[in-house]
Motif scaffolding. Structure first.
Motif, mmCIF file in Angstrom:
data_model
loop_
_atom_site.group_PDB
_atom_site.id
_atom_site.type_symbol
_atom_site.label_atom_id
_atom_site.label_comp_id
_atom_site.label_asym_id
_atom_site.label_seq_id
_atom_site.Cartn_x
_atom_site.Cartn_y
_atom_site.Cartn_z
ATOM 1 N N ASP A 166 0.830 -1.213 0.000
ATOM 2 C CA ASP A 166 0.000 0.000 0.000
ATOM 3 C C ASP A 166 0.857 1.254 0.000
ATOM 4 O O ASP A 166 0.519 2.265 0.612
ATOM 5 C CB ASP A 166 -0.937 0.012 1.213
ATOM 6 N N GLY A 167 2.014 1.185 -0.680
ATOM 7 C CA GLY A 167 2.893 2.337 -0.784
ATOM 8 C C GLY A 167 3.710 2.622 0.453
ATOM 9 O O GLY A 167 4.403 3.635 0.509
ATOM 10 N N ARG A 168 3.665 1.733 1.446
ATOM 11 C CA ARG A 168 4.387 1.957 2.694
ATOM 12 C C ARG A 168 5.433 0.874 2.902
ATOM 13 O O ARG A 168 5.214 -0.285 2.536
ATOM 14 C CB ARG A 168 3.416 1.968 3.880
ATOM 15 N N LEU A 169 6.541 1.238 3.523
ATOM 16 C CA LEU A 169 7.569 0.264 3.880
ATOM 17 C C LEU A 169 7.110 -0.487 5.123
ATOM 18 O O LEU A 169 6.845 0.115 6.162
ATOM 19 C CB LEU A 169 8.898 0.971 4.148
ATOM 20 N N VAL A 170 6.983 -1.804 5.013
ATOM 21 C CA VAL A 170 6.460 -2.612 6.105
ATOM 22 C C VAL A 170 7.416 -3.776 6.369
ATOM 23 O O VAL A 170 8.432 -3.942 5.688
ATOM 24 C CB VAL A 170 5.044 -3.147 5.792
ATOM 25 N N GLN A 171 7.076 -4.599 7.358
ATOM 26 C CA GLN A 171 7.864 -5.782 7.660
ATOM 27 C C GLN A 171 7.349 -6.979 6.877
ATOM 28 O O GLN A 171 6.229 -6.985 6.355
ATOM 29 C CB GLN A 171 7.826 -6.072 9.157
ATOM 30 N N GLY A 172 8.156 -8.039 6.825
ATOM 31 C CA GLY A 172 7.784 -9.227 6.079
ATOM 32 C C GLY A 172 6.522 -9.884 6.582
ATOM 33 O O GLY A 172 5.798 -10.540 5.819
ATOM 34 N N SER A 173 6.219 -9.710 7.868
ATOM 35 C CA SER A 173 5.018 -10.317 8.435
ATOM 36 C C SER A 173 3.738 -9.719 7.853
ATOM 37 O O SER A 173 2.643 -10.266 8.063
ATOM 38 C CB SER A 173 5.016 -10.158 9.958
ATOM 39 N N SER A 174 3.852 -8.610 7.111
ATOM 40 C CA SER A 174 2.671 -7.995 6.492
ATOM 41 C C SER A 174 2.252 -8.702 5.211
ATOM 42 O O SER A 174 1.189 -8.415 4.669
ATOM 43 C CB SER A 174 2.942 -6.515 6.198
#
Length: 1008
Positions: A776-784
């Motif tokens: 969704d255009g955001r830097l997230v962690q792998g768990s997402s």
């Protein structure tokens, strides 16, 4: 106590008895003393009670005292003086031999290592290593200063044990330090706080805290720390040896001052003392005895301080002065006998370093002794119960002009100023409250810290400890009352408040558990409407009292609650959402990764109440949390505006990192666009600025920035950047790899711990801390990463194991996967601000418009956007009245979410579908700083094809350039975007009126 003291004690007693009786007693005492000495007990003259431990003063005690009389410490704080004097007495941190301590001076790297090893009791090791280094030097280069030799030994031991590198040691031992380069290890340069913390932790063998970094993450400048130092700094922080500056900063790169070093070593005494075979004890002097012995042909004077220790037993502290015959130890000028040996105790009393002559009966001591050699190294006088009496009291008034204080003593008697006050009951006489009025000293001190006190800070109703000497208040200290439950009044933390059922249950105020007596655990409301309620010091309703609040409750004679006052325990936490589930969220905060239950939680977005479904992984949030012992409850989630969305993902060959400009340079740069790497032809060498939160990884392990140039030059690196609030692009993460790249365009079938499986490829791909995951255009962690996510994956195949590890995961919505639809039709009516109706419509279905000869109505809301040939139209002007500006009978496009109109445009009808790959969006204007002023007005495409409706095939055509109108639709992921958001490499479909390579683009749909 020794035999000679017992003899002296007997000498005092024989005045009241006969000589023969005394001789009999002397013989009996001599025999019994011999027996007692053999059995390990020696008896003091205090009620014939045995002393359990006997400690001797140190032989160089007076020399230590003289060296500690620093002329630049007279105005220092009491606790700093104590730290400096204690460290000096324990031979840890001393002055320069010129009566100067220089508290503001910095600690060099060689001194920091020396202090760390001295604290760890490694003096023999550094001495041996330093002498060995000195022994191999040529005669003319040997060092004659002992301290310099010890510094050499500290550096060598540090290199042996990994505190510094072999290259650091080589630089440190370079005889000409001026030849060293800027980044080299200079032994004489100031040690940074992070270096001192790390070296001290390693020398003291504190276990590094790899997992729990709660304390260290309290500081906003943690990213200024070298990564490998973090676990050791965390260990130092967890042991309360070092701390922040009070403004949320640890200052890891700041130089360590000598004052800081003194405080740090003092803070670490609980670890240092056992390593040096020492211990700290407390006691009160009950007697001072003086004896002498001449049985060895010379005189020895003993002074024994009989002290009652904290265990209630007696110890003795002994100083000794030895005189030999005048012929061997006399003053050559005066002929007087002088002491050949004198032991002394460094004593810190009343803010001054002195000796044992200052000690008096009643002095309460804190002293450090050897647990094996039984030698006393240092003593601090805490108070004197004989000279100053202490009273617990409640302040009535303070007259600063006349220096007077009026107070009421409490019924509780105290002996020492730091004694706990548990029951503040005012003293009365004949049924009347007692009031006492005293003058206070002009230099009144804190009774506990001995620091000066500003009497304007002493307020009425304060509970204080007052130190009185000669009827003058010389000391005062506010104290915290430790009380459980008073008659008619109790306090605690709300467990549950239920006005409807008429009860309140509480935890104890310290949060240790429910109130012990079950009869007191639940309090009843007789009539909730009659309860006086305050919340945060303001009148409130009983329903405002929430679980976790700290409350004070007054109970009436019937046992019911008559009044209640509470304050909330809300804390604000800032963080980034890692994952959102049905009834919980996981957030990365300054306190670590935390999970909260979201039942009943308010969600605020853009200042308005929103739904939990609006919360996305990677969102930055502000949390309002009710935190109390035994209870943590999330109250509110505020989704912060101005999200830092991912700007670009890059790939290239790492060339260099410039620590001055904080920039990274790539050669052969590529940009990730819809699963494809697009060559950045404009900049063959890409320079990007690093964000303050930048992290770098190789093989899933974090890498310090200083290692990039050293070990990773030439490596392939993936970078992810974000746009800040000024629209500047900053790199926030780097993932280095040397493995083969394997791309995928697929859908996630299953997702598990540290891996996921792709649906079409049926391939399992793992991820680690270095994987760049964008959702969704955001830097997230792998768990997402979750099942059914449409994703582009750039995986790297491990050359040894063949395992696929994701380097980049980009989760993006695909065209047609959501509910937004595009309609076209003629307006038959408008209900202003409410709805718009088309008399018939066509709906875009792939490359075709499906016609339906039936009306359709769309709902308008405040977010519906309307554009005409001149730009945006206000909803107040969107009407179907008869007139020149009416929209009735005009043909429009409607982008809808179900029956809700998202956007309405009057762009012309386009029935020719053209596809292509974006080269650029041109025609934009920028200011002098490069900020966008106006949107691009043209779209340039390559690999262009048009759809032939007769053959149902796409036909090649030349590269094209189309105009973008003010009311052109540009849709990406079912959302209208600005033309400036089109990226090179985007695969688009354009709707226009013909197949010409020029002309107007009415609709642009980004498909990949």
């Amino acid at each position: 106590m020794n035999l000679f003291q017992s003899l002296k004690s007997l000498k005092y007693k024989k005045k009241s008895g006969s000589v023969s009786g005394s001789i009999s007693k002397l013989i009996a005492l001599t025999v019994s003393a011999a027996v007692l000495i053999q059995s390990g007990y020696v008896y003091a003259a205090v009620g014939n009670e045995p002393t359990v431990n006997s400690y001797s003063a140190t032989q160089n005690g007076q020399a230590v005292i003289n060296n500690l009389k620093y002329t630049d410490m007279s105005k220092a704080a009491y606790d700093l003086k104590d730290a400096v004097y204690q460290n000096g007495a324990l031979d840890l941190l001393k002055g320069f031999g010129n009566t100067q301590f220089n508290p503001n001076g910095t600690v060099s790297k060689e001194m920091a290592l020396y202090l760390a090893y001295m604290a760890a009791n490694r003096v023999q090791d550094i001495t041996a290593l330093g002498q060995a280094l000195n022994a191999v030097r040529p005669a003319g280069q040997k060092k004659t200063n002992l301290q310099a030799v010890l510094y050499d030994g500290s550096l060598q031991l540090a290199a042996n044990e990994g505190l510094i590198t072999p290259q650091d040691l080589a630089n440190a031992l370079n005889a000409d330090q001026s030849t060293l380069a800027a980044g080299d290890f200079r032994r004489g340069s100031a040690a940074q706080r992070q270096e001192f913390a790390t070296w001290l932790a390693k020398a003291l063998m504190l276990p590094p805290a790899y997992e729990e970094q709660e304390l260290f993450n309290n500081f906003t400048d943690w990213n200024s720390t070298v990564a490998e130092n973090v676990p050791y700094i965390e260990a130092i922080l967890q042991n309360n040896i070092m701390s922040g500056d009070g403004n949320g900063k640890f200052n890891p790169t700041r130089a360590v001052t000598r004052e800081e070093a003194a405080r740090v070593l003092k803070n670490a005494e609980d670890i240092i003392l056992p390593l040096k075979s020492m211990e700290k004890r407390t006691a009160t002097i009950e007697d001072i005895q003086k004896t002498n012995d001449t049985s060895k042909g010379y005189r020895i004077d003993y002074t024994s301080f009989i002290v009652r220790n904290s265990d209630g037993l007696l110890d003795e502290l002994i100083t000794e002065t030895r005189y030999q015959s005048p012929t061997t130890t006399s003053n050559e000028q005066t002929g007087k006998v002088q002491a050949s040996l004198k032991t002394e105790i460094p004593v810190f009393k009343d803010g001054t370093i002195t000796n044992s002559l200052s000690l008096k009966k009643g002095d309460r001591l804190e002293y450090i002794v050897g647990s094996e050699d039984k030698i006393i190294r240092y003593a601090r006088v805490l108070s004197n119960s004989g000279e100053m009496s202490y009273v617990a009291a409640i302040v009535n008034s303070v007259g600063t002009a006349g220096r007077t204080i009026n107070y009421t003593p409490l019924t509780q008697t105290i002996k020492y100023p730091d004694q706990a006050i548990s029951n503040p009951v005012k003293k009365t006489a004949n049924g009347n409250i007692v009031y006492e009025n005293h003058s206070y000293s002009n230099n009144i001190l804190n009774a506990i810290t001995k620091a000066p006190v500003d009497m304007t800070s002493i307020k009425p109703e304060m509970v204080v400890v007052v130190g009185i000497q000669q009827n003058v208040v010389k000391e005062i200290a506010p104290v915290t009352v430790k009380k459980a439950r008073e008659a008619g009044l109790t306090s605690g933390i709300v467990e549950e408040n239920n006005p409807q059922l008429g009860y309140l249950s509480m935890y104890k105020a310290d949060g240790s558990g429910p109130l012990e007596l079950s009869a007191l655990r639940i309090f009843n409301y007789d009539d909730p409407n009659n309860v006086e309620v305050y919340k945060n010091h303001q009148p409130a309703d009983l329903e405002d009292i929430e679980p976790g609040d700290t409350v004070f409750v007054r109970i009436d004679d019937t046992g019911a609650v008559s009044s209640i006052s509470s304050v909330d325990n809300y804390s604000v936490r800032y963080g980034k959402v890692i994952s959102r589930k049905i009834n919980s969220i996981t957030v990365e905060t300054d306190k670590g990764v935390l999970q909260y239950n979201t039942d009943g939680v308010n969600v605020i977005k853009s200042g308005k109440l929103s739904k939990l479904t609006q919360l996305k992984d990677g969102d930055r949030v502000k949390l309002l949390v009710n935190e109390a012992p035994n209870l943590t409850r999330l109250k509110e989630i505020i989704i912060e505006s101005g999200d830092k969305l991912v700007a670009n993902i890059y790939k290239g060959n790492f060339k260099s990192y410039n620590n001055l400009s904080n920039q990274i340079v790539l050669s052969d740069p590529w940009v990730f666009r819809r699963g494809t790497w697009v060559k950045d032809e404009a900049e063959p060498m890409k320079t990007l600025k690093l964000d303050e939160d930048f992290t770098a990884y190789f093989g899933g392990n974090a890498q310090p920035v200083k290692n990039l140039n050293k070990y990773l030059n030439g490596s392939v690196v993936y970078l992810v950047s974000q746009s800040d609030y000024g629209n500047n692009e900053n790199v926030v993460m780097a993932n280095f790899t040397n493995d083969l790249e394997v791309p995928y365009n697929d859908r996630v079938y299953t997702a598990g711990a540290n891996k996921f499986t792709l649906q079409q490829a049926q391939t399992s791909i793992s991820y680690d801390n270095g994987t760049i995951v964008v959702k969704d255009g955001r830097l997230v962690q792998g768990s997402s990463v979750t099942a059914d996510d449409y994703t582009y994956v750039v995986a790297n195949r491990d050359a040894d194991s063949g395992t696929l590890v994701a380097g980049v995961v980009a989760i993006e919505k695909r065209a047609g996967t959501d509910t937004l639809q595009l309609f076209r039709g003629r307006i038959s009516g408008i209900d202003e601000y409410k709805s718009v109706t088309l008399q018939s419509y066509s709906k875009l279905n792939g490359v075709n418009w499906d016609f339906a000869n039936t009306p359709v109505t769309f709902t308008l809301n405040s977010n519906t956007r309307i554009t005409d040939t001149d730009g945006i139209v206000g909803q107040g002007d969107f009407n179907s009245y008869n007139g020149a500006t009416t929209f009735k009978n005009r043909t429009v496009y409607v982008l809808s979410d179900g029956t809700n109109a998202v956007e309405i445009s009057t762009a012309p009808y386009g029935n020719v579908n053209i596809t292509g790959t974006v080269i650029t969006a041109s025609g934009a204007t920028y200011d002098d700083e490069g900020k966008l002023l106006t949107q691009p007005t043209a779209l340039e495409l390559r690999n262009v094809k048009y759809y032939n409706t007769s053959t149902k095939l796409y036909v090649n055509m030349a590269d094209s350039k189309f105009n973008l109108l003010a009311n052109s639709f540009i849709i990406k992921n079912n959302v209208r975007i600005q033309s400036s958001e089109l990226k090179k490499g985007d695969k688009v479909r354009v709707l226009k009126k013909d197949t010409a390579v020029t002309g107007d683009a009415y609709i642009v749909i980004v498909e990949e």
